[in-house]
Motif scaffolding. Structure first.
Motif, PDB file in Angstrom:
ATOM      1  N   VAL A 117       1.067  -1.223  -0.025  1.00  0.00           N
ATOM      2  CA  VAL A 117      -0.346   0.105   0.301  1.00  0.00           C
ATOM      3  C   VAL A 117       0.860   1.340  -0.174  1.00  0.00           C
ATOM      4  N   LYS A 118       2.027   1.443   0.541  1.00  0.00           N
ATOM      5  CA  LYS A 118       2.872   2.040   0.688  1.00  0.00           C
ATOM      6  C   LYS A 118       3.575   2.499  -0.350  1.00  0.00           C
ATOM      7  N   SER A 119       4.268   1.136  -1.144  1.00  0.00           N
ATOM      8  CA  SER A 119       5.105   1.741  -1.936  1.00  0.00           C
ATOM      9  C   SER A 119       4.276   2.715  -3.667  1.00  0.00           C
ATOM     10  N   LYS A 168      -3.236  10.146   1.772  1.00  0.00           N
ATOM     11  CA  LYS A 168      -2.471   9.765   0.180  1.00  0.00           C
ATOM     12  C   LYS A 168      -2.100   8.972  -0.738  1.00  0.00           C
ATOM     13  N   LEU A 169      -2.781   8.225   0.529  1.00  0.00           N
ATOM     14  CA  LEU A 169      -1.617   6.564  -0.162  1.00  0.00           C
ATOM     15  C   LEU A 169      -2.955   5.463  -0.910  1.00  0.00           C
ATOM     16  N   GLY A 170      -3.942   5.856   0.567  1.00  0.00           N
ATOM     17  CA  GLY A 170      -5.248   5.227   0.507  1.00  0.00           C
ATOM     18  C   GLY A 170      -6.261   5.841  -0.619  1.00  0.00           C
ATOM     19  N   SER A 171      -5.956   6.689  -0.088  1.00  0.00           N
ATOM     20  CA  SER A 171      -7.044   7.449  -2.068  1.00  0.00           C
ATOM     21  C   SER A 171      -6.876   7.189  -3.147  1.00  0.00           C
ATOM     22  N   ARG A 172      -5.628   6.428  -3.629  1.00  0.00           N
ATOM     23  CA  ARG A 172      -5.352   5.627  -4.946  1.00  0.00           C
ATOM     24  C   ARG A 172      -6.994   4.580  -4.983  1.00  0.00           C
ATOM     25  N   TYR A 173      -6.546   3.717  -3.759  1.00  0.00           N
ATOM     26  CA  TYR A 173      -7.896   3.196  -3.965  1.00  0.00           C
ATOM     27  C   TYR A 173      -9.024   3.161  -3.774  1.00  0.00           C
ATOM     28  N   GLU A 174      -9.456   4.385  -2.739  1.00  0.00           N
ATOM     29  CA  GLU A 174     -10.443   4.723  -2.340  1.00  0.00           C
ATOM     30  C   GLU A 174     -11.442   5.348  -3.175  1.00  0.00           C
ATOM     31  N   LYS A 175     -10.209   5.736  -4.247  1.00  0.00           N
ATOM     32  CA  LYS A 175     -10.944   7.055  -5.212  1.00  0.00           C
ATOM     33  C   LYS A 175     -11.943   5.800  -6.391  1.00  0.00           C
ATOM     34  N   PRO A 176     -11.866   5.303  -6.223  1.00  0.00           N
ATOM     35  CA  PRO A 176     -11.987   4.096  -7.797  1.00  0.00           C
ATOM     36  C   PRO A 176     -13.076   3.652  -6.741  1.00  0.00           C
ATOM     37  N   ALA A 177     -12.834   2.948  -5.290  1.00  0.00           N
ATOM     38  CA  ALA A 177     -13.116   2.457  -5.015  1.00  0.00           C
ATOM     39  C   ALA A 177     -15.194   2.993  -4.458  1.00  0.00           C
TER      40      ALA A 177
END
Length: 135
Positions: free
Chosen positions: A57-59, A87-96
């Protein structure tokens, strides 16, 4: 003929009663399921579609396996460990969220292991390989 309703005779039974066996199995199952929930951010293993470790997740990489899991019709929610930066979680949060899934940052001192993100279903899905391989 012995009276089955007499308490003294019931105490002299050989071995555990059916009720004792059921209670014992139920308690063992509850402990096992709680340990399982502690590994998968509060979710049962049988409902997990895909998961990422903290390191993943942090990569800087965005894992297509997670984006595919988010698009899975069985997916209902995404869980992120609270230590994952937004900031890192939002990469998956937005599409979800765009797909209508619930996204929750979770925290529990009982969480064990290295899971940082879980895409899960509302019901059991029995996905054999839930971990995304390091690449």
């Amino acid at each position: 003929m012995p009276d089955d309703s007499h308490p003294d005779q019931m105490l002299n039974q050989e071995g555990p009663s059916d009720l004792d066996v059921i209670l014992s199995e139920g308690l063992r199952d509850r402990v096992t399921r709680q340990a399982e929930r502690n590994l998968y951010l509060g979710e049962l293993r049988e409902r997990v579609i895909k998961s990422l470790s903290f390191a993943q997740v942090k990569s800087s990489k965005i894992y297509p396996e997670i984006l595919k899991a988010i698009q899975d019709p069985r997916a209902s929610h995404v869980l992120l460990h609270h230590v994952v930066p937004i900031k890192l979680g939002s990469r998956y949060e937005k599409p979800a969220r765009a797909r209508g899934l619930t996204v929750t940052y979770v925290s529990d001192p009982n969480f064990k292991g290295q899971i940082g993100l879980v895409v899960a279903a509302a019901d059991a899905v029995d996905v054999e390989n839930i971990e995304v391989a390091e690449s």
